[in-house]
Design a protein around this motif. Structure first.
Motif, short mmCIF file in Angstrom:
data_model
loop_
_atom_site.label_atom_id
_atom_site.label_comp_id
_atom_site.label_asym_id
_atom_site.label_seq_id
_atom_site.Cartn_x
_atom_site.Cartn_y
_atom_site.Cartn_z
N LEU A 197 0.83 -1.18 0.00
CA LEU A 197 0.00 0.00 0.00
C LEU A 197 0.87 1.24 0.00
O LEU A 197 1.64 1.47 0.92
CB LEU A 197 -0.91 -0.02 1.22
CG LEU A 197 -1.80 -1.25 1.31
CD1 LEU A 197 -2.51 -1.28 2.64
CD2 LEU A 197 -2.81 -1.28 0.18
N ALA A 198 0.75 2.07 -1.05
CA ALA A 198 1.55 3.29 -1.16
C ALA A 198 0.82 4.24 -2.08
O ALA A 198 -0.28 3.97 -2.53
CB ALA A 198 2.95 2.98 -1.70
N SER A 199 1.44 5.36 -2.38
CA SER A 199 0.80 6.34 -3.25
C SER A 199 0.76 5.81 -4.67
O SER A 199 1.56 4.98 -5.07
CB SER A 199 1.60 7.64 -3.22
OG SER A 199 2.85 7.45 -3.86
N PRO A 200 -0.21 6.28 -5.50
CA PRO A 200 -0.30 5.82 -6.88
C PRO A 200 0.95 6.12 -7.69
O PRO A 200 1.13 5.57 -8.77
CB PRO A 200 -1.52 6.60 -7.42
CG PRO A 200 -2.33 6.94 -6.20
CD PRO A 200 -1.31 7.15 -5.12
N LEU B 208 -12.67 -4.25 -8.08
CA LEU B 208 -11.53 -4.16 -7.18
C LEU B 208 -10.71 -2.92 -7.50
O LEU B 208 -10.57 -2.54 -8.66
CB LEU B 208 -10.66 -5.41 -7.31
CG LEU B 208 -11.36 -6.76 -7.06
CD1 LEU B 208 -10.42 -7.91 -7.39
CD2 LEU B 208 -11.84 -6.87 -5.63
N LYS B 209 -10.14 -2.32 -6.47
CA LYS B 209 -9.28 -1.16 -6.66
C LYS B 209 -7.88 -1.63 -7.06
O LYS B 209 -7.26 -2.43 -6.36
CB LYS B 209 -9.19 -0.33 -5.38
CG LYS B 209 -8.36 0.93 -5.53
CD LYS B 209 -8.32 1.74 -4.25
CE LYS B 209 -7.48 2.99 -4.41
NZ LYS B 209 -7.42 3.77 -3.14
N VAL B 210 -7.41 -1.15 -8.18
CA VAL B 210 -6.12 -1.57 -8.72
C VAL B 210 -5.17 -0.37 -8.75
O VAL B 210 -5.52 0.69 -9.24
CB VAL B 210 -6.27 -2.14 -10.14
CG1 VAL B 210 -4.91 -2.43 -10.76
CG2 VAL B 210 -7.13 -3.40 -10.12
N GLU B 211 -3.97 -0.56 -8.22
CA GLU B 211 -2.91 0.44 -8.32
C GLU B 211 -1.98 0.00 -9.45
O GLU B 211 -1.23 -0.96 -9.30
CB GLU B 211 -2.14 0.56 -7.01
CG GLU B 211 -2.96 1.10 -5.86
CD GLU B 211 -2.12 1.29 -4.61
OE1 GLU B 211 -0.95 1.70 -4.75
OE2 GLU B 211 -2.63 1.02 -3.52
N PRO B 212 -2.01 0.67 -10.60
CA PRO B 212 -1.18 0.26 -11.74
C PRO B 212 0.30 0.19 -11.37
O PRO B 212 0.83 1.07 -10.69
CB PRO B 212 -1.43 1.37 -12.77
CG PRO B 212 -2.77 1.93 -12.40
CD PRO B 212 -2.83 1.86 -10.89
#
Length: 256
Positions: A7-10, A122-126
């Motif tokens: 978990l981190a910034s985009p 679902l939330k996806v962080e590219p």
């Protein structure tokens, strides 16, 4: 190979240190004890800036497993699509499809004559979220950091069988003597550990083990993990010696 797999910034991105090329490799499939279960094939090819990876496994009991993944390689490594299906007698008994761009994850499970369908957002962080074979590419490109002793958190889109997002930690755990296809080598051992939290009360997700050569760039030589879901049997996959470059070609996958 069901790889359950922060978990981190985009703005966080995974640098593509080792661009992939067209390739075809034969795979061995066995139990952790070495009992043969079937054979497989890995084929990867590029279309523009997109990398396509197709894995097929033909099991001795008649099952067929197909896994297809698509990646952007520039400006950084990012998974865009993942599809997995299991067929018995030509009929799909389990199949899952994830569109990383929209976050839409769908699935169908046929068991005991009953069909269950899933449709999740679902939330996806590219660049930080992967599924299946995507973790092989992620671990390979993270290897310089892992060799320095860093633990790296990523996100996995996994099936339990309901599609869900799980935080996983990648770490390097030294080397291990590995025998694959009649050859023995010292391989760097990378562990993918799922951090499921409270969900672990009902879902027991084991680690996934990946093995790479100590070369630069590192080359994956094998892996071990559950077939797909946490309760599936653990299987070991080995990458057999490379075919000639002329053998690498774009396939015509069945059922696409």
């Amino acid at each position: 190979m069901g790889l359950l797999c922060g978990l981190a910034s985009p703005a966080w991105a995974l640098e593509q240190r080792y661009p992939e090329k067209n390739d075809t490799r034969e795979l061995s499939v066995s139990t952790p004890a070495g009992q043969p279960l079937g054979k497989g094939m890995l084929t990867q090819w590029t279309e523009g800036e997109r990398l396509h990876v197709l894995l097929t496994y033909d099991y001795n009991d008649g099952r067929r497993i197909e896994e297809l993944a698509i990646f952007a390689q520039k400006p950084e490594l990012a998974q865009e699509r993942w599809r997995w299906r299991e067929l018995k007698g030509g009929t799909a008994t389990r199949q899952f499809d994830i569109d990383f761009g929209s976050g839409r994850a769908t699935g169908t499970l046929v068991k005991d004559g009953k069909t269950r369908r899933y449709n999740e957002k679902l939330k996806v962080e590219p660049g930080r979220t992967f599924a299946g074979v995507g973790f092989v590419l992620a671990a390979k490109n993270l290897m310089p950091r892992l060799r320095q002793g860093e633990d790296v958190k990523l996100q996995a889109l996994a099936t339990t069988p309901k599609p869900r997002k799980v935080t996983v930690t990648l770490s390097r755990e030294g080397t291990r003597n590995l025998t694959i296809g009649g050859r023995t080598l010292d391989a760097e051992h990378v562990i993918i550990h799922p951090e499921i939290g409270l969900a672990s009360l009902v879902v027991k997700a084991p680690n996934t083990d990946l093995y790479f050569t100590g070369s630069e760039p590192p080359v994956m030589v094998g892996g071990e993990g559950t077939l797909l879901e946490p309760g599936d049997p653990v299987v070991r996959t080995g990458i057999l010696p490379r075919q000639s470059p002329a053998a690498a070609r774009r396939p015509a996958p069945r059922g696409r």
